[in-house]
Design a protein around this motif. Structure first.
Motif, PDB file in Angstrom:
ATOM      1  N   VAL A  86       0.841  -1.204   0.000  1.00 14.59           N
ATOM      2  CA  VAL A  86       0.000   0.000   0.000  1.00 14.59           C
ATOM      3  C   VAL A  86       0.874   1.251   0.000  1.00 14.59           C
ATOM      4  O   VAL A  86       0.610   2.208  -0.737  1.00 14.59           O
ATOM      5  CB  VAL A  86      -0.965  -0.004   1.214  1.00 14.59           C
ATOM      6  CG1 VAL A  86      -1.620   1.352   1.411  1.00 14.59           C
ATOM      7  CG2 VAL A  86      -2.015  -1.089   1.036  1.00 14.59           C
ATOM      8  N   SER A  87       1.923   1.242   0.820  1.00 17.66           N
ATOM      9  CA  SER A  87       2.817   2.400   0.867  1.00 17.66           C
ATOM     10  C   SER A  87       3.491   2.615  -0.483  1.00 17.66           C
ATOM     11  O   SER A  87       3.613   3.760  -0.947  1.00 17.66           O
ATOM     12  CB  SER A  87       3.890   2.208   1.944  1.00 17.66           C
ATOM     13  OG  SER A  87       3.304   2.178   3.212  1.00 17.66           O
ATOM     14  N   ASP A  89       2.316   1.721  -3.398  1.00 14.99           N
ATOM     15  CA  ASP A  89       1.287   2.237  -4.316  1.00 14.99           C
ATOM     16  C   ASP A  89       1.044   3.723  -4.078  1.00 14.99           C
ATOM     17  O   ASP A  89       0.914   4.506  -5.023  1.00 14.99           O
ATOM     18  CB  ASP A  89      -0.025   1.472  -4.149  1.00 14.99           C
ATOM     19  CG  ASP A  89       0.054   0.042  -4.668  1.00 14.99           C
ATOM     20  OD1 ASP A  89       1.013  -0.286  -5.411  1.00 14.99           O
ATOM     21  OD2 ASP A  89      -0.845  -0.756  -4.316  1.00 14.99           O
ATOM     22  N   ASP A  90       0.981   4.110  -2.806  1.00 15.99           N
ATOM     23  CA  ASP A  90       0.766   5.523  -2.475  1.00 15.99           C
ATOM     24  C   ASP A  90       1.911   6.391  -2.994  1.00 15.99           C
ATOM     25  O   ASP A  90       1.686   7.501  -3.512  1.00 15.99           O
ATOM     26  CB  ASP A  90       0.640   5.729  -0.964  1.00 15.99           C
ATOM     27  CG  ASP A  90      -0.677   5.217  -0.409  1.00 15.99           C
ATOM     28  OD1 ASP A  90      -1.600   4.925  -1.203  1.00 15.99           O
ATOM     29  OD2 ASP A  90      -0.783   5.105   0.838  1.00 15.99           O
ATOM     30  N   LEU A  91       3.130   5.914  -2.882  1.00 19.78           N
ATOM     31  CA  LEU A  91       4.282   6.696  -3.327  1.00 19.78           C
ATOM     32  C   LEU A  91       4.357   6.802  -4.851  1.00 19.78           C
ATOM     33  O   LEU A  91       4.958   7.739  -5.373  1.00 19.78           O
ATOM     34  CB  LEU A  91       5.579   6.095  -2.785  1.00 19.78           C
ATOM     35  CG  LEU A  91       5.765   6.237  -1.276  1.00 19.78           C
ATOM     36  CD1 LEU A  91       6.956   5.417  -0.813  1.00 19.78           C
ATOM     37  CD2 LEU A  91       5.954   7.702  -0.896  1.00 19.78           C
ATOM     38  N   ARG A  92       3.751   5.859  -5.545  1.00 26.23           N
ATOM     39  CA  ARG A  92       3.756   5.904  -7.011  1.00 26.23           C
ATOM     40  C   ARG A  92       2.663   6.812  -7.576  1.00 26.23           C
ATOM     41  O   ARG A  92       2.648   7.090  -8.770  1.00 26.23           O
ATOM     42  CB  ARG A  92       3.603   4.491  -7.571  1.00 26.23           C
ATOM     43  CG  ARG A  92       4.885   3.677  -7.479  1.00 26.23           C
ATOM     44  CD  ARG A  92       4.761   2.355  -8.205  1.00 26.23           C
ATOM     45  NE  ARG A  92       4.043   1.355  -7.438  1.00 26.23           N
ATOM     46  CZ  ARG A  92       4.554   0.623  -6.464  1.00 26.23           C
ATOM     47  NH1 ARG A  92       5.827   0.781  -6.129  1.00 26.23           N
ATOM     48  NH2 ARG A  92       3.835  -0.265  -5.832  1.00 26.23           N
ATOM     49  N   GLN A  93       1.754   7.254  -6.754  1.00 22.41           N
ATOM     50  CA  GLN A  93       0.674   8.119  -7.239  1.00 22.41           C
ATOM     51  C   GLN A  93       1.239   9.494  -7.610  1.00 22.41           C
ATOM     52  O   GLN A  93       2.111  10.010  -6.924  1.00 22.41           O
ATOM     53  CB  GLN A  93      -0.400   8.298  -6.148  1.00 22.41           C
ATOM     54  CG  GLN A  93      -1.109   7.009  -5.788  1.00 22.41           C
ATOM     55  CD  GLN A  93      -1.840   6.421  -6.972  1.00 22.41           C
ATOM     56  OE1 GLN A  93      -2.504   7.099  -7.724  1.00 22.41           O
ATOM     57  NE2 GLN A  93      -1.694   5.098  -7.124  1.00 22.41           N
TER      58      GLN A  93
END
Length: 97
Positions: A86-87, A89-93
């Motif tokens: 999840v982290s 994925d969040d950083l790739r946004q």
């Protein structure tokens, strides 16, 4: 993964489960065989049977604790992996402007 040895934790969880299964099998095998039958009226035989009963109970308790620890460790590994995913994925946004 940030400083977490996921394969090591997975291996540890598997080893705890294996140890628990081995202890469960050994405890079942030893049931009723941890103390000699002794002679009727023998204080030593009576004490040995009482001690064997206590040991059996403690071994079953330890097996239950190992089961719980192995399960908790396995769950923790899954949660660590999920949180990392999840982290990531969040950083790739993309950052809104």
């Amino acid at each position: 993964m940030l400083d977490v040895d996921v394969p090591g934790l997975q291996s540890a969880a598997a080893e705890v489960r294996t140890t628990s299964a081995g202890l469960r099998d050994a405890t079942a095998t030893a049931e009723g065989r941890m103390a000699p039958p002794g002679l009727p009226g023998s204080d030593a035989a009576t004490a040995a049977r009482a001690a064997a009963t206590i040991w059996q109970a403690e071994l079953r308790r330890l097996t239950t604790e190992l089961d719980s620890f192995g399960a908790a460790l396995g769950t923790a590994v899954q949660e660590i992996v999920a949180a990392d995913r999840v982290s990531g994925d969040d950083l790739r946004q993309p950052v809104p402007r």
